[in-house]
Design a protein around this motif. Structure first.
Motif, PDB file in Angstrom:
ATOM      1  N   PRO A 119     -35.443  26.757 -44.368  1.00 33.42           N
ATOM      2  CA  PRO A 119     -35.059  25.515 -45.043  1.00 33.42           C
ATOM      3  C   PRO A 119     -33.763  24.931 -44.479  1.00 33.42           C
ATOM      4  CG  PRO A 119     -34.556  27.405 -46.427  1.00 33.42           C
ATOM      5  CD  PRO A 119     -35.303  27.929 -45.240  1.00 33.42           C
ATOM      6  N   ALA A 120     -33.771  23.640 -44.276  1.00 34.20           N
ATOM      7  CA  ALA A 120     -32.553  22.958 -43.841  1.00 34.20           C
ATOM      8  C   ALA A 120     -31.613  22.818 -45.030  1.00 34.20           C
ATOM      9  CB  ALA A 120     -32.898  21.586 -43.274  1.00 34.20           C
ATOM     10  N   PHE A 121     -30.325  22.892 -44.767  1.00 30.99           N
ATOM     11  CA  PHE A 121     -29.352  22.701 -45.829  1.00 30.99           C
ATOM     12  C   PHE A 121     -28.192  21.857 -45.304  1.00 30.99           C
ATOM     13  CE2 PHE A 121     -28.032  26.451 -43.545  1.00 30.99           C
ATOM     14  CZ  PHE A 121     -26.649  26.360 -43.487  1.00 30.99           C
ATOM     15  N   GLU A 122     -27.520  21.202 -46.222  1.00 30.90           N
ATOM     16  CA  GLU A 122     -26.407  20.310 -45.892  1.00 30.90           C
ATOM     17  C   GLU A 122     -25.148  20.796 -46.594  1.00 30.90           C
ATOM     18  OE1 GLU A 122     -25.202  15.559 -46.462  1.00 30.90           O
ATOM     19  OE2 GLU A 122     -27.074  16.377 -47.295  1.00 30.90           O
ATOM     20  N   ILE A 123     -24.058  20.873 -45.849  1.00 27.60           N
ATOM     21  CA  ILE A 123     -22.771  21.227 -46.453  1.00 27.60           C
ATOM     22  C   ILE A 123     -22.100  19.943 -46.917  1.00 27.60           C
ATOM     23  CG2 ILE A 123     -20.515  22.281 -46.089  1.00 27.60           C
ATOM     24  CD1 ILE A 123     -21.798  24.065 -43.964  1.00 27.60           C
ATOM     25  N   LEU A 124     -21.934  19.817 -48.212  1.00 31.99           N
ATOM     26  CA  LEU A 124     -21.360  18.603 -48.793  1.00 31.99           C
ATOM     27  C   LEU A 124     -19.849  18.647 -48.881  1.00 31.99           C
ATOM     28  CD1 LEU A 124     -23.873  18.190 -51.781  1.00 31.99           C
ATOM     29  CD2 LEU A 124     -24.023  17.189 -49.487  1.00 31.99           C
ATOM     30  N   GLU A 125     -19.302  19.857 -48.999  1.00 33.57           N
ATOM     31  CA  GLU A 125     -17.860  19.997 -49.216  1.00 33.57           C
ATOM     32  C   GLU A 125     -17.453  21.431 -48.916  1.00 33.57           C
ATOM     33  OE1 GLU A 125     -15.235  18.530 -52.907  1.00 33.57           O
ATOM     34  OE2 GLU A 125     -16.402  20.321 -53.371  1.00 33.57           O
ATOM     35  N   ILE A 137     -23.331  23.086 -51.180  1.00 29.80           N
ATOM     36  CA  ILE A 137     -24.430  22.817 -50.267  1.00 29.80           C
ATOM     37  C   ILE A 137     -25.594  22.176 -51.023  1.00 29.80           C
ATOM     38  CG2 ILE A 137     -23.760  24.751 -48.802  1.00 29.80           C
ATOM     39  CD1 ILE A 137     -26.221  26.260 -49.887  1.00 29.80           C
ATOM     40  N   ALA A 138     -26.469  21.525 -50.280  1.00 27.90           N
ATOM     41  CA  ALA A 138     -27.667  20.902 -50.850  1.00 27.90           C
ATOM     42  C   ALA A 138     -28.865  21.272 -49.986  1.00 27.90           C
ATOM     43  CB  ALA A 138     -27.512  19.385 -50.917  1.00 27.90           C
ATOM     44  N   PHE A 139     -30.009  21.492 -50.628  1.00 24.35           N
ATOM     45  CA  PHE A 139     -31.228  21.815 -49.886  1.00 24.35           C
ATOM     46  C   PHE A 139     -32.433  21.617 -50.803  1.00 24.35           C
ATOM     47  CE2 PHE A 139     -29.742  25.674 -51.896  1.00 24.35           C
ATOM     48  CZ  PHE A 139     -30.882  26.303 -52.359  1.00 24.35           C
ATOM     49  N   ASP A 140     -33.607  21.534 -50.213  1.00 23.55           N
ATOM     50  CA  ASP A 140     -34.852  21.434 -50.974  1.00 23.55           C
ATOM     51  C   ASP A 140     -35.319  22.842 -51.325  1.00 23.55           C
ATOM     52  OD1 ASP A 140     -34.758  18.717 -50.690  1.00 23.55           O
ATOM     53  OD2 ASP A 140     -36.346  18.599 -49.185  1.00 23.55           O
ATOM     54  N   TRP A 141     -35.315  23.195 -52.607  1.00 25.37           N
ATOM     55  CA  TRP A 141     -35.735  24.538 -53.001  1.00 25.37           C
ATOM     56  C   TRP A 141     -37.179  24.573 -53.476  1.00 25.37           C
ATOM     57  CZ3 TRP A 141     -32.477  26.238 -57.886  1.00 25.37           C
ATOM     58  CH2 TRP A 141     -32.559  25.270 -58.873  1.00 25.37           C
ATOM     59  N   VAL A 142     -37.733  23.419 -53.760  1.00 24.61           N
ATOM     60  CA  VAL A 142     -39.136  23.235 -54.095  1.00 24.61           C
ATOM     61  C   VAL A 142     -39.578  22.001 -53.320  1.00 24.61           C
ATOM     62  CG1 VAL A 142     -40.742  22.614 -55.964  1.00 24.61           C
ATOM     63  CG2 VAL A 142     -38.926  24.290 -56.381  1.00 24.61           C
ATOM     64  N   PRO A 143     -40.800  21.971 -52.815  1.00 24.57           N
ATOM     65  CA  PRO A 143     -41.227  20.782 -52.065  1.00 24.57           C
ATOM     66  C   PRO A 143     -40.946  19.492 -52.829  1.00 24.57           C
ATOM     67  CG  PRO A 143     -42.878  22.496 -51.871  1.00 24.57           C
ATOM     68  CD  PRO A 143     -41.857  23.000 -52.845  1.00 24.57           C
ATOM     69  N   GLY A 149     -25.752  23.741 -54.782  1.00 21.05           N
ATOM     70  CA  GLY A 149     -25.215  25.018 -55.217  1.00 21.05           C
ATOM     71  C   GLY A 149     -23.905  25.298 -54.515  1.00 21.05           C
ATOM     72  N   TYR A 150     -23.312  26.432 -54.844  1.00 16.35           N
ATOM     73  CA  TYR A 150     -22.027  26.815 -54.275  1.00 16.35           C
ATOM     74  C   TYR A 150     -22.175  28.116 -53.489  1.00 16.35           C
ATOM     75  CZ  TYR A 150     -20.066  23.225 -57.274  1.00 16.35           C
ATOM     76  OH  TYR A 150     -19.786  22.026 -57.873  1.00 16.35           O
ATOM     77  N   LEU A 151     -21.828  28.035 -52.225  1.00 15.99           N
ATOM     78  CA  LEU A 151     -21.850  29.184 -51.330  1.00 15.99           C
ATOM     79  C   LEU A 151     -20.416  29.696 -51.203  1.00 15.99           C
ATOM     80  CD1 LEU A 151     -23.525  30.914 -49.313  1.00 15.99           C
ATOM     81  CD2 LEU A 151     -23.017  29.166 -47.584  1.00 15.99           C
ATOM     82  N   LEU A 152     -20.178  30.914 -51.636  1.00 13.43           N
ATOM     83  CA  LEU A 152     -18.839  31.511 -51.601  1.00 13.43           C
ATOM     84  C   LEU A 152     -18.822  32.598 -50.542  1.00 13.43           C
ATOM     85  CD1 LEU A 152     -18.164  31.881 -55.460  1.00 13.43           C
ATOM     86  CD2 LEU A 152     -17.944  29.844 -54.003  1.00 13.43           C
ATOM     87  N   ILE A 153     -17.916  32.469 -49.562  1.00 10.48           N
ATOM     88  CA  ILE A 153     -17.898  33.356 -48.404  1.00 10.48           C
ATOM     89  C   ILE A 153     -16.505  33.955 -48.235  1.00 10.48           C
ATOM     90  CG2 ILE A 153     -18.287  33.541 -45.916  1.00 10.48           C
ATOM     91  CD1 ILE A 153     -20.039  31.047 -46.108  1.00 10.48           C
ATOM     92  N   PRO A 154     -16.380  35.268 -48.378  1.00  5.50           N
ATOM     93  CA  PRO A 154     -15.061  35.888 -48.172  1.00  5.50           C
ATOM     94  C   PRO A 154     -14.543  35.633 -46.758  1.00  5.50           C
ATOM     95  CG  PRO A 154     -16.574  37.433 -49.203  1.00  5.50           C
ATOM     96  CD  PRO A 154     -17.398  36.258 -48.760  1.00  5.50           C
ATOM     97  N   PHE A 155     -13.243  35.473 -46.622  1.00  3.14           N
ATOM     98  CA  PHE A 155     -12.645  35.314 -45.303  1.00  3.14           C
ATOM     99  C   PHE A 155     -13.049  36.487 -44.408  1.00  3.14           C
ATOM    100  CE2 PHE A 155      -8.754  32.927 -47.242  1.00  3.14           C
ATOM    101  CZ  PHE A 155      -9.531  31.780 -47.359  1.00  3.14           C
ATOM    102  N   GLY A 156     -13.426  36.168 -43.173  1.00  5.48           N
ATOM    103  CA  GLY A 156     -13.745  37.200 -42.203  1.00  5.48           C
ATOM    104  C   GLY A 156     -15.093  37.853 -42.379  1.00  5.48           C
TER     105      GLY A 156
END
Length: 410
Positions: A119-125, A137-143, A149-156
């Protein structure tokens, strides 16, 4: 503040009030000083991570039923019985029975559309937080249906384990929700413990009080909405697995209440989730508990609008749709639980999932035993529906062991 029972000492007793959860990169543990001990952060001489055996000791007590419920199976039909009544005797037979269970439930709930595995996704912020990146992020989760949603990524982070969290909206679990709903910031807590997390929710349908995903539309849904929530989580798994910071072999899922039902169906129906925690969803059907409301049209009681009056089924307001059919067939959700085996899961039980839930859970224990596994089914118990610092600490320790530590020792 809410309390939680501590089965390592006396599984049927509640603990007293506890300190708020202190989240750090060091591992939280459970105090075992006296029967009325507190759940608190470990007073350690160092912040070095635990060894696997040390971490297991913190959660092991929750992976055995109390003596009163050991080997108790109630009136639930064994998942180890084929539809024709023959019994599963070995692993090969279980694989056939497993397919039979899964196909039966999909046949009743409706067949999923094909899952988009890239699935393609877009980073909004992107916002830099203390110790991690927060990406909206934004993406199509159902056709044809998009979500954010919010993607939280620890540094490193690089090939880190990850957890999807699901709820009414994505802000709460990401630590951006209402201050009057404490202890629901699951994604934030897990990220602060070294997990990549993806916080999701059904914001639009929560606001309009339809509470779910309807495919292809709310007027003509072809799949039960709770099953489509599971499908959306499966698509989201592929979004998370694409991230270079994530190890796709170590992705779990969790949710509370509505999110607990969602996480339960997602993990049971989609094998790529390698571990799951379900916080007080009501893990089996129960007609006299208004919060175990699988009869509602946004779960397993879909019918085209206008909908039946919300609430428990009564003679003048009966359940409609699939739900009463499931009851007539004698089906219950313990069959879906069995599909998790041998993947580990934890029930974070509250008012809707008391200690007696070990009776249906014992059926999953039996399936795991057949497959040669022990300690794959766990449960904690607290008196209230709301999560608290203690119950959350066990959830985080559960994922820490099965996704961080045990995975490195296989």
């Amino acid at each position: 503040m809410n309390t939680i029972e501590k089965p390592s000492l006396m599984p049927h007793l509640n603990l007293p009030k506890i300190f708020p959860l202190l989240v750090s990169l060091s591992v939280l543990s459970i105090c075992a000083m006296v029967p009325d001990c507190l759940f608190a952060q470990r007073n350690s001489d160092s912040d070095m991570p635990r060894q696997p055996h040390e971490s297991w000791e913190q959660i092991a007590p929750f992976f055995s039923p109390p003596a009163a419920y050991k080997n108790q199976y109630g009136e639930y039909r064994s998942p180890l019985l084929f539809e024709d009544g023959k019994r599963v005797r070995n692993k090969r037979a279980w694989e056939k029975r497993r397919v039979e269970i899964r196909d039966k439930w999909h046949g009743l709930m409706g067949t999923w559309p094909e899952i988009n595995q890239l699935p393609a996704f877009e980073i909004l912020e992107t916002i830099e937080k203390e110790g991690f990146w927060q990406k909206k992020i934004a993406f199509d989760w159902v056709p044809g249906q998009r979500t954010t949603g919010y993607l939280l990524i620890p540094f490193g982070a690089s090939k880190y384990p990850a957890v999807i969290t699901v709820y009414y909206e994505p802000e709460t679990a990401a630590g951006l929700g209402r201050p009057d709903l404490p202890d629901r910031d699951f994604a934030l807590q897990l990220t602060q413990r070294g997990f990549v997390t993806l916080s999701l929710g059904t914001t639009e349908s929560t606001l309009n009080q339809t509470y779910s995903i309807y495919y292809p539309s709310i007027d003509e849904a072809q799949v039960e909405p709770l099953s489509m929530l599971a499908y959306a989580a499966a698509t989201s798994w592929h979004v998370l697995a694409q991230q270079p910071e994530v190890d796709p072999d170590r992705i779990g899922i969790m949710g509370h209440s509505y999110g607990g039902k969602w996480a339960m169906f997602a993990s049971c129906l989609y094998d790529k989730f390698v571990a799951a925690a379900w916080s007080d969803p009501g893990i089996v059907f129960q007609q006299d508990r208004p919060s175990i409301n699988y009869w509602e049209p946004w779960y397993l009681g879909y019918h085209p609008p206008p909908w039946r009056k919300r609430g428990m089924p009564e003679a003048d307001n009966p359940a409609v749709g699939l739900y009463p059919i499931l009851l007539e067939k004698g089906l219950d959700l313990h069959e879906l639980h069995a599909l998790m085996a041998p993947r580990p899961f934890l029930v974070s039980g509250g008012s809707e999932d008391p200690v007696e839930r070990w009776i249906p859970l014992n059926h999953s224990v039996e399936v795991n035993k057949l497959l040669g596994y022990t300690h794959r089914v766990g449960m904690t118990n607290r008196s209230d529906h709301a999560p608290n610092a203690a119950s959350n600490a066990v959830i985080v320790d559960f994922f820490s062991y099965f996704l961080l530590l045990e995975s490195h020792t296989r």
